[in-house]
Design a protein around this motif. Structure first.
Motif, PDB file in Angstrom:
ATOM      1  N   PHE A 111       0.868  -1.179   0.000  1.00 19.07           N
ATOM      2  CA  PHE A 111       0.000   0.000   0.000  1.00 19.07           C
ATOM      3  C   PHE A 111       0.903   1.226   0.000  1.00 19.07           C
ATOM      4  CE2 PHE A 111      -2.776   3.332   1.372  1.00 19.07           C
ATOM      5  CZ  PHE A 111      -4.044   2.953   0.949  1.00 19.07           C
TER       6      PHE A 111
ATOM      7  N   ASP B 164     -11.547   8.053  -0.474  1.00 15.14           N
ATOM      8  CA  ASP B 164     -10.385   7.857  -1.345  1.00 15.14           C
ATOM      9  C   ASP B 164      -9.759   6.506  -1.005  1.00 15.14           C
ATOM     10  OD1 ASP B 164      -8.954   8.180   0.974  1.00 15.14           O
ATOM     11  OD2 ASP B 164      -8.020  10.067   0.427  1.00 15.14           O
ATOM     12  N   ARG B 165      -8.587   6.221  -1.533  1.00 15.35           N
ATOM     13  CA  ARG B 165      -8.028   4.868  -1.399  1.00 15.35           C
ATOM     14  C   ARG B 165      -7.700   4.491   0.042  1.00 15.35           C
ATOM     15  NH1 ARG B 165      -2.374   4.983  -2.126  1.00 15.35           N
ATOM     16  NH2 ARG B 165      -1.603   7.113  -1.980  1.00 15.35           N
TER      17      ARG B 165
ATOM     18  N   ASP C 210     -10.195   2.168   2.531  1.00 15.22           N
ATOM     19  CA  ASP C 210     -10.217   0.697   2.605  1.00 15.22           C
ATOM     20  C   ASP C 210      -9.066   0.124   3.405  1.00 15.22           C
ATOM     21  OD1 ASP C 210     -12.532   0.297   1.103  1.00 15.22           O
ATOM     22  OD2 ASP C 210     -11.427   0.635  -0.755  1.00 15.22           O
TER      23      ASP C 210
ATOM     24  N   GLN D 254     -14.301  -4.790   2.198  1.00 19.75           N
ATOM     25  CA  GLN D 254     -13.543  -4.022   1.209  1.00 19.75           C
ATOM     26  C   GLN D 254     -14.245  -4.039  -0.134  1.00 19.75           C
ATOM     27  OE1 GLN D 254      -9.516  -5.264   0.845  1.00 19.75           O
ATOM     28  NE2 GLN D 254      -8.869  -3.433  -0.234  1.00 19.75           N
TER      29      GLN D 254
END
Lengths: 169, 208
Positions: free
Chosen positions: A29, A56-57, A60, B208
């Motif tokens: 990540f 946004d990313r 998660d 997720q």
């Protein structure tokens, strides 16, 4: 649950060149380019439990953390702590634990959200790291590991990101 | 003397840091030209302009994942090589508050700030660790449950006025831990209700 999740603050070219490519063993990540900062709303605890409301990313990241038995922070050492890019992801991930309190080692800590106890590995890099900064970093890792639902952490220091990455494999 | 208080809460308003900053500003107003900058709302250049000529830089922020909130950390990282040029000889004072009862859980964040001072060539003045941050809005600072906090901030303001360095202080709240924890858990349940969730839903696991 499997393998290790590496949260790193490397530039894309460096990461592609040097980070491990064994996807069965490692998930990656990238903290850079920086994600948005936490805005202190706590809705990741009370509105959308376990997920940051900033879409946004980084939203998660908690779910990703929960699927790994080892978390590796590959970070430039800044004042004896994590770099701003890494910290921005972690500040957005307090949903990994519950708001509720529990007593641990005679101190208050958060109750874990997940039934896991990951190993936290801190790989700090940077030129001219001082002994004082190393001491702070070790204390930070212990505090983080406790607050993130695990007593297990490991800290190491390297003079460059390249050396830190080589230590991974 | 000139001092700037940096509010390092990412919240736009209604934060414990804002209340502490306002209390300190009032205590320093007579002796100093003292302004408050909200780090999340000011640009780096605006903050550097505010720091120019300061004798004291006072950072007030909440503990985030045992450290400095990322937006403030980014600012400190960016200015570490230039801040001493605009605020030569300035002392850094720091008040960190956390949501747990124990004030000493802020000790690592104070160390991080101390390391910032070493890197940037500024002088460490004093740090204050404040526990039970959830109570800071519950009463006027200096009264009832926040009596010790008031005393500690008064002592800090005195040190800032006199340009003194002093040992870090960790403020013990004037109420018992079990009461604070019970009140915190009640407020968690109330906040869940505000968003239409039942308490048990707070335990949900995200997908997720």
């Amino acid at each position: 649950m499997s393998g290790a999740l590496i949260l790193h603050d490397l530039q894309q070219s460096e990461a592609e060149q040097f980070l491990p490519k064994d996807t069965a063993k490692y998930s990656l990540f990238a903290a850079a380019p920086a994600v948005r900062h936490c805005m202190g709303c706590f809705r990741c605890w009370f509105k959308t439990p376990g997920r940051c409301v900033i879409d946004d990313r980084a939203a998660d990241f908690v779910a990703l953390m929960s699927k790994h038995e080892e978390l590796i922070f590959l970070s430039r050492l800044v004042f004896g702590g994590l770099s701003p890019d890494i910290k921005a992801v972690l500040d957005r991930s307090i949903g990994f634990v519950l708001p509720f309190f529990r007593k641990l080692n005679a101190e208050t800590h958060h109750v874990p959200r997940f039934d896991i106890s990951p190993l936290y590995k801190y790989i700090f890099y940077g030129p001219e790291i001082t002994d004082r900064e190393k001491e702070t970093a070790k204390k930070l890792a212990v505090a983080n590991a406790l607050n993130l639902g695990s007593g297990r952490c490991f800290v190491s220091f390297f003079s460059s990101s390249r050396e830190g990455m080589e230590a991974l494999t | 003397m000139k001092a700037v208080i940096i509010n390092g809460s990412p919240k736009a308003q209604d934060s414990a840091s804002e209340l502490i900053a306002a209390y300190l500003q009032a205590r320093l107003a007579q002796a100093a030209d003292c302004s408050v900058c909200h780090a999340a709302r000011y640009s780096r250049d605006e903050i550097m302009r505010a720091f120019t000529g300061c004798n004291a830089l006072i950072f007030v922020f909440p503990l985030y994942v045992d450290g400095i909130p990322s937006h403030l950390l980014r600012l400190l990282d960016e200015i570490q090589n230039s801040v001493a040029d605009v605020a030569s000889g300035a002392a850094v004072y720091c008040v960190v508050n956390n949501g747990f009862y124990e004030a000493h859980q802020n000790a690592v964040a104070l160390e991080l700030m101390g390391n910032f001072c070493v890197r940037s060539g500024l002088r460490w003045g004093q740090g204050l660790g404040v526990g039970a941050g959830g109570m800071i809005a519950a009463a006027p600072i200096g009264r009832g449950p926040l009596k010790n906090l008031g005393k500690a901030l008064d002592a800090l303001a005195e040190n800032i006025r006199n340009n003194k360095t002093a040992d870090n202080l960790f403020v013990k709240p004037n109420f018992p831990k079990f009461l604070y924890n019970a009140a915190a858990h009640m407020s968690f349940r109330a906040q869940a209700r505000k968003y239409g969730l039942k308490t048990k839903q707070l335990y949900d696991k995200p997908r997720q």
